[in-house]
Design a protein around this motif. Structure first.
Motif, PDB file in Angstrom:
ATOM      1  N   GLN A  25     -81.434  10.937 -72.473  1.00 61.76           N
ATOM      2  CA  GLN A  25     -82.825  10.943 -72.886  1.00 61.76           C
ATOM      3  C   GLN A  25     -82.959  10.722 -74.382  1.00 61.76           C
ATOM      4  N   THR A  26     -83.954   9.947 -74.775  1.00 61.05           N
ATOM      5  CA  THR A  26     -84.274   9.745 -76.178  1.00 61.05           C
ATOM      6  C   THR A  26     -85.215  10.854 -76.621  1.00 61.05           C
ATOM      7  N   SER A  27     -84.892  11.500 -77.733  1.00 61.50           N
ATOM      8  CA  SER A  27     -85.719  12.588 -78.250  1.00 61.50           C
ATOM      9  C   SER A  27     -86.827  12.026 -79.134  1.00 61.50           C
ATOM     10  N   ASN A  29     -90.441  13.386 -81.184  1.00 57.83           N
ATOM     11  CA  ASN A  29     -91.403  14.418 -81.553  1.00 57.83           C
ATOM     12  C   ASN A  29     -92.739  13.722 -81.808  1.00 57.83           C
ATOM     13  N   GLU A  51     -90.196  13.083 -69.132  1.00 58.18           N
ATOM     14  CA  GLU A  51     -88.828  13.363 -68.670  1.00 58.18           C
ATOM     15  C   GLU A  51     -88.415  12.397 -67.571  1.00 58.18           C
ATOM     16  N   ASP A  56     -87.056  12.793 -73.964  1.00 61.79           N
ATOM     17  CA  ASP A  56     -87.066  14.220 -74.282  1.00 61.79           C
ATOM     18  C   ASP A  56     -88.116  14.421 -75.376  1.00 61.79           C
ATOM     19  N   THR A  58     -91.135  16.473 -77.503  1.00 62.72           N
ATOM     20  CA  THR A  58     -91.795  17.694 -77.952  1.00 62.72           C
ATOM     21  C   THR A  58     -93.077  17.272 -78.666  1.00 62.72           C
TER      22      THR A  58
END
Length: 311
Positions: A25-27, A29, A51, A56, A58
């Protein structure tokens, strides 16, 4: 027999590696202010859509919309929800940002999701009453302040005669109640909270006369990040499109996701309208904003809007 064991082991290792790659997964924000305009991102997060699409994600609550370009530049967020005016001023100032997806836009059915709220002590009842008054806005040069100023101009009031100060959404009710400002330019869900608390009442709906589908918020990134992450960007767009349909068709899910992101109680959110989630964005929409901003002398140059939407 040993050869068969090695072969089986090799197949198992390859299968494990393949499974890990498909679930990598690529994070990201995502930074937004406490409005309903980023409901599509909030729903994509709460419903597991990001997801499912290999991201990923936030979400970070940003106090002032005008802080989003700097947060993008510092990489503390990878995607943000700036207003078009904040975005265009940042580009005009030399930042290499691109719009990557639409978030929300104006609609005749949701013009009352934003407004200017004044205290009874202010004596404000009409546009001319704002002259000499102190008005809080969630970012000087952001969507709400610019369109409120346009509303004043359209009603023969010079916005330079109004004392604007920056007030974050979460502190608007307290700031208005304290008398530090006479009015606040605000939006849902904060507007409903202020009215429910008896702190102020609506003195004008300045979105009422706007054309349809003028973006209020869109998702943006640095060009460097967007160019370096085409697959993640495609997954983000697909997630936002799916989530936007949910927000528009099932507003309660949108409200629940916003409550989780902003910590505003559901009893405040339950009766309010949501902004229209609109994942599409085109050059004509940005051109309208450039024209609107030029009426207020907000730009030094002439942004090349054809290059500002990431393909």
């Amino acid at each position: 027999m040993s050869g068969l064991k090695v072969t089986a082991l090799g197949v198992a290792m390859l299968a494990a590696a393949f499974t890990g790659a498909t679930h990598a997964q690529t994070s990201i924000n995502v930074g937004c202010t406490a409005t309903t305009d980023c409901a599509s991102a909030a729903v994509a997060l709460s419903e597991g859509i990001f997801e499912k699409n290999g991201l990923d994600v936030t979400m970070t609550l940003v106090g002032l919309n005008s802080n989003i370009p700097a947060a993008l530049l510092s990489d503390s967020i990878q995607i943000g929800g700036p207003t078009p005016s904040v975005f265009l001023q940042a580009v005009d100032g030399g930042l290499d940002l691109v719009a990557v997806a639409g978030a929300s836009s104006t609609s005749a059915t949701t013009f009352d999701t934003a407004g200017v709220v004044a205290t009874s002590a202010s004596g404000i009842e009409k546009p001319q009453d704002f002259v000499g008054k102190k008005v809080g806005a969630p970012g000087i040069g952001a969507f709400l302040q610019v369109l409120f100023s346009k509303w004043l101009i359209d009603n023969d009031v010079d916005p330079r005669e109004v004392d604007f100060v920056e007030v974050t959404f979460p502190t608007m009710d307290d700031t208005l109640r304290s008398g530090a400002v006479d009015a606040v330019v605000t939006a849902e869900p904060m507007m409903s909270r202020i009215i429910a608390n008896g702190t102020g009442q609506v003195a004008g709906y300045f979105l009422e006369t706007l054309p349809e589908r003028r973006p209020a918020i869109f998702y943006a990134a640095t060009r460097t990040w967007a160019d370096a992450n085409p697959e993640a960007l495609a997954a983000f767009r697909a997630s936002i499109e799916e989530a936007a349909d949910i927000v528009n068709e099932n507003p309660d899910k949108g409200r629940q996701a916003i409550a989780g992101f902003t910590n505003i109680p559901m009893e405040v959110l339950s009766s309010m309208k949501l902004s229209v989630s609109d994942p599409q964005l085109d050059q004509e929409q940005l051109d309208w904003w450039v024209t609107t901003m030029n009426e207020q002398n907000m730009l030094q140059g002439s942004p090349d809007t054809a290059t500002l939407i990431q393909k």
